[in-house]
Each structure stands twice: as C-alpha cells, then as structure tokens.
Write a protein that holds these residues in place. Structure first.
Motif, mmCIF file in Angstrom:
data_model
loop_
_atom_site.group_PDB
_atom_site.id
_atom_site.type_symbol
_atom_site.label_atom_id
_atom_site.label_comp_id
_atom_site.label_asym_id
_atom_site.label_seq_id
_atom_site.Cartn_x
_atom_site.Cartn_y
_atom_site.Cartn_z
ATOM 1 N N GLU A 24 6.434 -3.824 13.992
ATOM 2 C CA GLU A 24 6.668 -3.985 15.433
ATOM 3 C C GLU A 24 5.502 -3.432 16.245
ATOM 4 O O GLU A 24 5.102 -4.008 17.255
ATOM 5 N N PHE A 25 4.973 -2.300 15.808
ATOM 6 C CA PHE A 25 3.811 -1.712 16.474
ATOM 7 C C PHE A 25 2.620 -1.875 15.532
ATOM 8 O O PHE A 25 2.339 -1.005 14.703
ATOM 9 N N ARG A 26 1.933 -3.009 15.658
ATOM 10 C CA ARG A 26 0.907 -3.394 14.696
ATOM 11 C C ARG A 26 -0.215 -2.362 14.579
ATOM 12 O O ARG A 26 -0.659 -2.030 13.484
ATOM 13 N N PHE A 27 -0.684 -1.877 15.718
ATOM 14 C CA PHE A 27 -1.817 -0.954 15.693
ATOM 15 C C PHE A 27 -1.433 0.342 14.967
ATOM 16 O O PHE A 27 -2.182 0.852 14.136
ATOM 17 N N SER A 28 -0.258 0.862 15.287
ATOM 18 C CA SER A 28 0.210 2.078 14.630
ATOM 19 C C SER A 28 0.376 1.852 13.132
ATOM 20 O O SER A 28 0.022 2.718 12.313
ATOM 21 N N PHE A 29 0.893 0.684 12.774
ATOM 22 C CA PHE A 29 1.071 0.338 11.364
ATOM 23 C C PHE A 29 -0.271 0.331 10.630
ATOM 24 O O PHE A 29 -0.413 0.921 9.550
ATOM 25 N N ILE A 31 -3.107 1.774 11.498
ATOM 26 C CA ILE A 31 -3.699 3.107 11.458
ATOM 27 C C ILE A 31 -3.043 3.965 10.380
ATOM 28 O O ILE A 31 -3.718 4.644 9.597
ATOM 29 N N THR A 32 -1.715 3.928 10.322
ATOM 30 C CA THR A 32 -0.987 4.747 9.348
ATOM 31 C C THR A 32 -1.313 4.332 7.917
ATOM 32 O O THR A 32 -1.620 5.175 7.063
ATOM 33 N N THR A 35 -5.070 4.983 7.111
ATOM 34 C CA THR A 35 -5.374 6.401 6.889
ATOM 35 C C THR A 35 -5.039 6.818 5.468
ATOM 36 O O THR A 35 -5.780 7.596 4.845
ATOM 37 N N VAL A 119 5.899 3.629 5.996
ATOM 38 C CA VAL A 119 4.749 2.814 6.407
ATOM 39 C C VAL A 119 3.475 3.287 5.714
ATOM 40 O O VAL A 119 2.664 2.486 5.249
ATOM 41 N N SER A 120 3.285 4.609 5.628
ATOM 42 C CA SER A 120 2.067 5.128 5.007
ATOM 43 C C SER A 120 1.967 4.716 3.542
ATOM 44 O O SER A 120 0.864 4.529 3.009
#
Length: 265
Positions: A24-29, A31-32, A35, A119-120
């Motif tokens: 749903e939050f592509r950028f956060s996905f 990045i997580t 990383t 997600v990570s």
C-alpha cells in the motif's frame, strides 16, 4: 469444494491481503526491503575482505559462505513472509490476543501464523535469490537443491519459533527470552559449522540446530551431496515441526482469554 481446497484458498487469500497491505505504501515497502538487502550485503562484504587474505577456512571458500548467507536469509525470509506471526507468538499468547482466532472456523495455529507478513523479510528472501543466481549452480538440479535447502532451513526456523513461543502458555510473557534465543540460532547459521569443535558442534545439531542450516553449502549444494546428512536434516526438520505443533496444541489448553473483541477473516 473439499475442505483441503477451501483451506488452501483461505491461505492464499490471507497471503494476498498481507502483500496488498505491504504494498500500500510503495516507497516505505521498497526502503524497508532494500535496507535489509543492504544489511545482508554488508556482512557478505566483510567475508569477502576476509577471504581476500585467507583463501579457505577448514575447506570453506567464499562461494560457500555466500551461499550459507543466502540459505540463512532465505529460510528466515520464507518463515517471516508467509508465517509472519511465528515470532510474535509469546506476545499474542501473553496478552490474550488469540481470542479473535479461537472463534473462527479455521485451524487456530495456521490462522495465527499467516495473519501477518514481515515486509523487511521480503528483502531477506530477495537477497537469497540474488546471491543464488550470482554464485550458485543455476542448473535444474542446482536449483532444486537450493530450494530444498531453503525448505529445510525454513522448517527448522519455524519449528524453533513455535517451540520458543509456546513456552508463553506456561511461563507468561516470554517475548524477550524467546527473541534472544531465536536470534542466537539465526546468528549461528551464518558461521561455517566446521569452525566449531566438540561440544559446541554437538549443540549446533541438537539444542541449537543452526548447524543443519549452515552446513547446507558444503553438504547439499556441492556436486557430491552428503546423503546421510540430507536424510538427517530432513528427518530432524520434519520431527521438529511435528513436535512443535503438538507442543503448541498441548499448551493451548492452558490459554487464558484476554476478553478481547476482534474480527478476523
């Protein structure tokens, strides 16, 4: 429609919803997950520096260590992506959050495990396949052996997570203890087994079964498969999961409701 087909459809739906929620939050996905890939790559880089000076460690080469990291990260990723609540069992049990699952006409433990996705850990799983396609045997036989190594590793991680989590039925909130013990197992999976001797090595194939995972690159992924090791690893991983399932359902009899109101699929 048979019960098995309905259950498979239910599991598939849960996984799809988990992935949709993560995306749903592509950028956060990105990045997580990214990383975690970088984190694993940094450790592999340190091993690369080490092997630039020392060519082998008790018969282990750089490729073996990189594939060891791939198997450890990939097995952990499989469990955390598809059975994301496995590592949260102590908290769920101690705080009475199983209530919402007990009222559902689905297998309780399966429902709990598949209700969350890490997600990570998608980054761990991606890292595993990147390393495999870079350094592994990408033939049909090589791919089958790599997937088998991931499956065995995932079963051991899942079995240990269930065992450690189930102690919360008996001891209360064991979240800290379970997390520490599980992290110690994960840590030992990324060190060549042959650097340990005597009692330490024995523990890695019994109480801390990290040795089965860390031995995969030299016991399974090389052209000559160590058949006795493979049989032992398969037998141990299946037995561990079966015992963990029995232990959980036995512990479930001691569960005390948290009187929580919740809704699940």
């Amino acid at each position: 429609m048979s019960t098995a087909v309905k259950l498979a459809s239910f599991v598939k739906t849960c996984w799809k919803l988990n992935l949709a929620g993560a995306m749903e939050f592509r950028f956060s996905f990105l990045i997580t997950a990214g990383t975690m890939i970088i984190n694993n790559a940094v450790w592999v880089f340190f091993w690369w520096l080490y092997f630039n000076r020392f060519q082998t460690v008790n018969g282990w080469g750089l490729n073996d260590v990189m594939l060891m990291w791939a198997i450890s990260a990939g097995a952990f990723g499989l469990v955390s992506v598809f059975f994301g609540n496995a590592l949260r069992l102590p908290s769920l049990i101690a705080t009475g959050q199983l209530d919402a699952y007990l009222t559902q006409p689905k297998p309780i433990l399966l429902h709990v495990l598949i209700s969350r996705m890490s997600v990570s850990a998608i980054g761990d799983l991606t890292f595993a396949f990147l390393i495999y396609f870079w350094k592994g045997d990408v033939s049909l036989a090589g791919g089958a052996k790599f997937l088998l190594a991931l499956l065995i590793g995932a079963m051991i991680f899942l079995g240990m997570a269930l065992l450690l989590g189930t102690f919360a039925f008996y001891l209360g909130n064991t979240e800290g203890m379970s997390s520490m013990l599980f992290d110690s197992i994960v840590t030992f999976t990324v060190y060549p087994t042959d650097i340990f001797k005597g009692l330490g090595k024995a523990l890695l194939f019994t109480l801390i079964p990290a040795g089965f995972i860390s031995s995969m690159p030299i016991k399974l992924l090389r052209p000559a498969v160590d058949t006795p090791f493979l049989i032992a690893a398969l037998a141990f991983s299946f037995a561990l999961v079966l015992f963990a399932l029995w232990f959980f359902h036995r512990g479930l009899r001691r569960y005390t409701s948290g009187n929580m109101t919740g809704m699940r699929m």
